[in-house]
Design an enzyme around this catalytic site. Sequence first.
Site, PDB file in Angstrom:
ATOM      1  CG  ASP A  55      -2.050   0.941   1.206  1.00  0.00           C
ATOM      2  OD1 ASP A  55      -2.070   1.793   0.312  1.00  0.00           O
ATOM      3  OD2 ASP A  55      -2.936   0.836   2.059  1.00  0.00           O
ATOM      4  CG  ASP A  56      -0.210   4.964  -0.190  1.00  0.00           C
ATOM      5  OD1 ASP A  56      -1.045   4.435  -0.931  1.00  0.00           O
ATOM      6  OD2 ASP A  56      -0.404   6.038   0.394  1.00  0.00           O
ATOM      7  CB  CYS A  95      -6.622   3.271  -1.725  1.00  0.00           C
ATOM      8  SG  CYS A  95      -5.125   3.489  -0.751  1.00  0.00           S
ATOM      9  CG  HIS A 267      -1.300   4.428  -5.289  1.00  0.00           C
ATOM     10  ND1 HIS A 267      -0.674   5.275  -4.396  1.00  0.00           N
ATOM     11  CD2 HIS A 267      -2.467   4.081  -4.690  1.00  0.00           C
ATOM     12  CE1 HIS A 267      -1.430   5.441  -3.330  1.00  0.00           C
ATOM     13  NE2 HIS A 267      -2.526   4.721  -3.471  1.00  0.00           N
TER      14      HIS A 267
END
Length: 499
Positions: A55-56, A95, A267
């Site tokens: 995540d991120d 997200c 991402h």
Amino acid sequence: MKNQSIVTLLFSLLALQFAGCSNEPLTTPAASSKKLEKPIDTSASRPNIIFYLADDQDITDYGVYGNEKVHTPSVDRLAHEGIMFKHAFTAQAICAPSRTQLFTGKYPLKNGAFANHTPTRPNIKSVTKQMRALGYEVVLAGKSHVKPASVYDWDQEWQPVPKKGVPRDYIPLADIEKYFQTTTKPFVMFIASKYPHGKYFDVKNPDADKLKFHPFDQHLKSNKKYIKKRAGYYRSIEEDNTQLAHVLRMVDTHLTDNTLFIYSADHGVSGKFSVKDIGLNVPFVVRWPSVIKAGSRSEQLVHYTDVLPTFIDAAGGQPEPSMDGKSFLNILKGEDKAIHQYVYGVRTNQNIINARVFPSRMIRDIRYKYIRNFNALEVLDQNLTDKANINAFLELGAQRHKNEPFEELYDLTNDPFEQNNLISEPSLITVKARLQTQLFAWMKTQGDFLNEGFGNVPIITAPTFKLDQNKPPIRTDVPKALQNTLNPEDYFIIDHWRK
């Protein structure tokens, strides 16, 4: 693969003959060496599929992608044992829209979740129904961030687990291992981590020399607040690699080599909310010991919308023509052949923290990238309406992004961090025209509410985010004079976003 299936079938038939003469449980050769014995699965030629999603996290922040200062041994190991993609993309650096592409095979505009915290169209057949029809169980372990439940009706779903001494919940490792030990059906499992997304670890006395900088953040090398945040981010990356190491141990202990394992991050954090490559270009590493040659590399364009078609293809099915993505199964099998000439990107700055009206669209091929910022300051006057209250919010959006021009064009071979806008370069007029034409054609196929004209930049609303309000979670910092000045008729309504 056909020969492998025949051998598997012959072995199964022979084993069944001997089973009638014995009281011992029937197991495959692979399972007999495991801690738990399993019955033969006559569909063993179909792989189990695991997708691990961080995540991120920027693609630039992995050892195997060139950052020697960050500790990512688990991802690096996967790359050495499988194939690493250089040009893998999501269409949106945020997200929910990013994840819906994985689960539907469709770009955000087409699947309906093109703003954060918004639902997919209710008539979409997601990965749950697509893979269930092929005999698979479909499981989500960890963070969800997608809705509605009628579209994402997981066969099993386990929530993240609180853990002491760390800033974020952990993936449900115990549930994952129990499932690996006991399942007898082929499965697709998405393991969705909450790391390295902030809140980050608190690193004491961070050292800038232990961090790697790039053209987009070189100017922050002496910024103490940024250094501390970045050091915490690196430490959170390490924690996610620890989680991944646990998962890989479970896979290697309980599953066979016919396991398709994909690692990615939804991402990049440095390009979040943008259409820059640092936000859209994602890490993408695949291991499948019975199929993929170890240490492989691919520079072909692949996309998150390709993931579901590839799963369907690997399971012996046919992807639906309505999907935007294409199967990259042949690339995994060693065929270095393009499946896309272009990939696309979307920015919807409404419905996020610090929201402003500033929509963008992007197209890129293997070398060049074109961006159009539809509410750029230089074209603001052409977007204004006859309503002063709407115009005020259009102006706020244009001013917030005043340094972003109406059009951008980059040579990514020579300028991978998009520092030099070539939109006025005479030698690239043909390139610009080609990309523009293709982008606008694609937007029509997506049912986009934007087009190449002016005066069509809408104000969008969603149930929990109001552009003219300052209450959480949006925190838009709206001037007091503009609060509560938008009326229902001022908004462009997305029907399936209604509660």
